[in-house]
Design a protein around this motif. Structure first.
Motif, mmCIF file in Angstrom:
data_model
loop_
_atom_site.group_PDB
_atom_site.id
_atom_site.type_symbol
_atom_site.label_atom_id
_atom_site.label_comp_id
_atom_site.label_asym_id
_atom_site.label_seq_id
_atom_site.Cartn_x
_atom_site.Cartn_y
_atom_site.Cartn_z
ATOM 1 N N PRO A 67 -1.019 -8.384 -5.355
ATOM 2 C CA PRO A 67 -1.388 -6.972 -5.489
ATOM 3 C C PRO A 67 -2.767 -6.740 -6.096
ATOM 4 O O PRO A 67 -3.338 -5.658 -5.928
ATOM 5 C CB PRO A 67 -0.296 -6.399 -6.399
ATOM 6 N N ALA A 68 -3.335 -7.726 -6.807
ATOM 7 C CA ALA A 68 -4.658 -7.531 -7.408
ATOM 8 C C ALA A 68 -5.554 -8.708 -7.037
ATOM 9 O O ALA A 68 -5.241 -9.861 -7.331
ATOM 10 C CB ALA A 68 -4.531 -7.430 -8.927
ATOM 11 N N LYS A 69 -6.664 -8.411 -6.359
ATOM 12 C CA LYS A 69 -7.570 -9.466 -5.912
ATOM 13 C C LYS A 69 -9.000 -9.165 -6.315
ATOM 14 O O LYS A 69 -9.512 -8.083 -6.013
ATOM 15 C CB LYS A 69 -7.530 -9.590 -4.386
ATOM 16 N N LEU A 70 -9.612 -10.157 -6.945
ATOM 17 C CA LEU A 70 -11.012 -10.036 -7.342
ATOM 18 C C LEU A 70 -11.814 -11.128 -6.673
ATOM 19 O O LEU A 70 -11.307 -12.247 -6.489
ATOM 20 C CB LEU A 70 -11.130 -10.245 -8.858
ATOM 21 N N TRP B 170 0.514 -0.994 -7.720
ATOM 22 C CA TRP B 170 1.629 -1.930 -7.533
ATOM 23 C C TRP B 170 2.908 -1.357 -8.156
ATOM 24 O O TRP B 170 3.972 -1.376 -7.547
ATOM 25 C CB TRP B 170 1.254 -3.269 -8.173
ATOM 26 N N GLU B 171 2.782 -0.803 -9.350
ATOM 27 C CA GLU B 171 3.958 -0.246 -10.019
ATOM 28 C C GLU B 171 4.470 0.953 -9.246
ATOM 29 O O GLU B 171 5.675 1.130 -9.083
ATOM 30 C CB GLU B 171 3.645 0.103 -11.465
ATOM 31 N N GLY B 172 3.522 1.767 -8.745
ATOM 32 C CA GLY B 172 3.900 2.934 -7.955
ATOM 33 C C GLY B 172 4.673 2.530 -6.706
ATOM 34 O O GLY B 172 5.682 3.128 -6.363
ATOM 35 N N SER B 173 4.214 1.468 -6.066
ATOM 36 C CA SER B 173 4.881 1.041 -4.829
ATOM 37 C C SER B 173 6.259 0.449 -5.113
ATOM 38 O O SER B 173 7.132 0.464 -4.266
ATOM 39 C CB SER B 173 4.008 0.044 -4.067
ATOM 40 N N ARG B 174 6.451 -0.090 -6.296
ATOM 41 C CA ARG B 174 7.761 -0.675 -6.632
ATOM 42 C C ARG B 174 8.775 0.399 -7.014
ATOM 43 O O ARG B 174 9.957 0.265 -6.781
ATOM 44 C CB ARG B 174 7.621 -1.650 -7.804
ATOM 45 N N GLU C 81 -6.340 -2.937 -13.659
ATOM 46 C CA GLU C 81 -5.507 -1.799 -14.101
ATOM 47 C C GLU C 81 -5.195 -0.871 -12.923
ATOM 48 O O GLU C 81 -4.063 -0.414 -12.764
ATOM 49 C CB GLU C 81 -6.236 -0.994 -15.187
ATOM 50 N N ALA C 82 -6.230 -0.587 -12.105
ATOM 51 C CA ALA C 82 -6.037 0.298 -10.946
ATOM 52 C C ALA C 82 -5.057 -0.338 -9.962
ATOM 53 O O ALA C 82 -4.162 0.331 -9.429
ATOM 54 C CB ALA C 82 -7.384 0.565 -10.274
ATOM 55 N N ALA C 83 -5.208 -1.656 -9.741
ATOM 56 C CA ALA C 83 -4.307 -2.357 -8.809
ATOM 57 C C ALA C 83 -2.882 -2.377 -9.357
ATOM 58 O O ALA C 83 -1.911 -2.231 -8.609
ATOM 59 C CB ALA C 83 -4.811 -3.784 -8.577
#
Ligand code: C5P
Length: 221
Positions: free
Chosen positions: A130-133, A215-219, A209-211
């Motif tokens: 869910p979070a990629k840099l 991610w939490e919203g989608s769960r 934090e944004a990712a």
């Protein structure tokens, strides 16, 4: 797998871009274990050289990669300039990459999540993270950072030599057929050329934090 599991953060990018520091800061912040995948390739390269085999010998490198365990990774010899070059030479072998795949995916699949530092974490090892840099900096800035690191470890090398190492390694890592170094389509680019460590860590934290909120919203949504 991590798609349904914990929060996974991938941190890819070229040598001395600051990705190692960013990955360890994020690991500390979120209480997640950090995988330094470069160390796996460094270990294979150095152990292959110690065994007297050629770095181009894909079968010997693969056999070694299959036997690699976490206990093998502690050796400070893996942090040298020569180890980085050996790592990038064995990393071109698809069979070596395949041999190291399970170990990396298991790490990514830990229930609580993980931070994965490397070249192909967001593209191959954990494309569903869910979070990629993708952390970059100019070759000149990276060369100076690496020169200072090597000096602190007792290896004195000129800036020009380190710059040449960096350019050669970038070209090999980005140009290889097997899992070339490149940002995932959904990775956020972070250029640390003009940033201090604190600024880079802070920028990374904001991206993650944004990712994490998404991610939490989608769960829960
Ligand atoms: O990150 P580090 O400089 O320790 O990586 C050493 C080398 O290992 C890289 O130049 C690259 O060739 C290889 N590597 C890779 N895939 C990864 C991590 C490192 O091919 N995920």
């Amino acid at each position: 797998m991590s798609g349904t599991g914990g929060f996974v953060i991938t941190v890819d990018g070229p040598a001395a871009s600051g990705k190692g520091t960013v990955a360890s800061r994020l690991g500390a912040l979120y209480g997640l274990p950090v995988l330094d995948s470069g160390l796996l390739y460094r270990a294979v390269g150095v152990m292959l050289q110690r065994a007297g085999a050629d770095l181009d010998d894909a079968a010997a490198a693969e056999a070694l990669a299959r036997r690699l365990s976490a206990a093998d990774l502690e050796d400070p010899a893996f942090r040298t300039r020569g180890a980085g070059e050996a790592a990038s030479r064995v990393a071109v072998h698809g069979a070596v990459r395949a041999a190291l795949l399970d170990l990396q995916r298991r790490f990514a699949g830990q229930a609580g999540g993980a931070v994965l530092d490397g070249r192909d974490m967001g593209t191959v090892i954990c494309p569903q993270a869910p979070a990629k840099l993708y952390v970059t900096a100019t070759p000149e800035v990276r060369a100076e950072r690496r020169r200072r690191q090597l000096e602190a470890q007792g290896e004195t090398v000129s800036a020009a030599e380190v710059l040449e190492d960096i350019r050669r390694r970038d070209a090999r890592d980005a140009g290889r057929e097997a899992a070339p170094m490149r940002p995932a389509a959904d990775a956020v680019l972070l250029d640390t050329s003009e940033m201090t460590i604190e600024q880079a860590a802070d920028a990374a934290r904001r991206i993650v934090e944004a990712a994490r909120a998404r991610w939490e919203g989608s769960r829960h949504g």
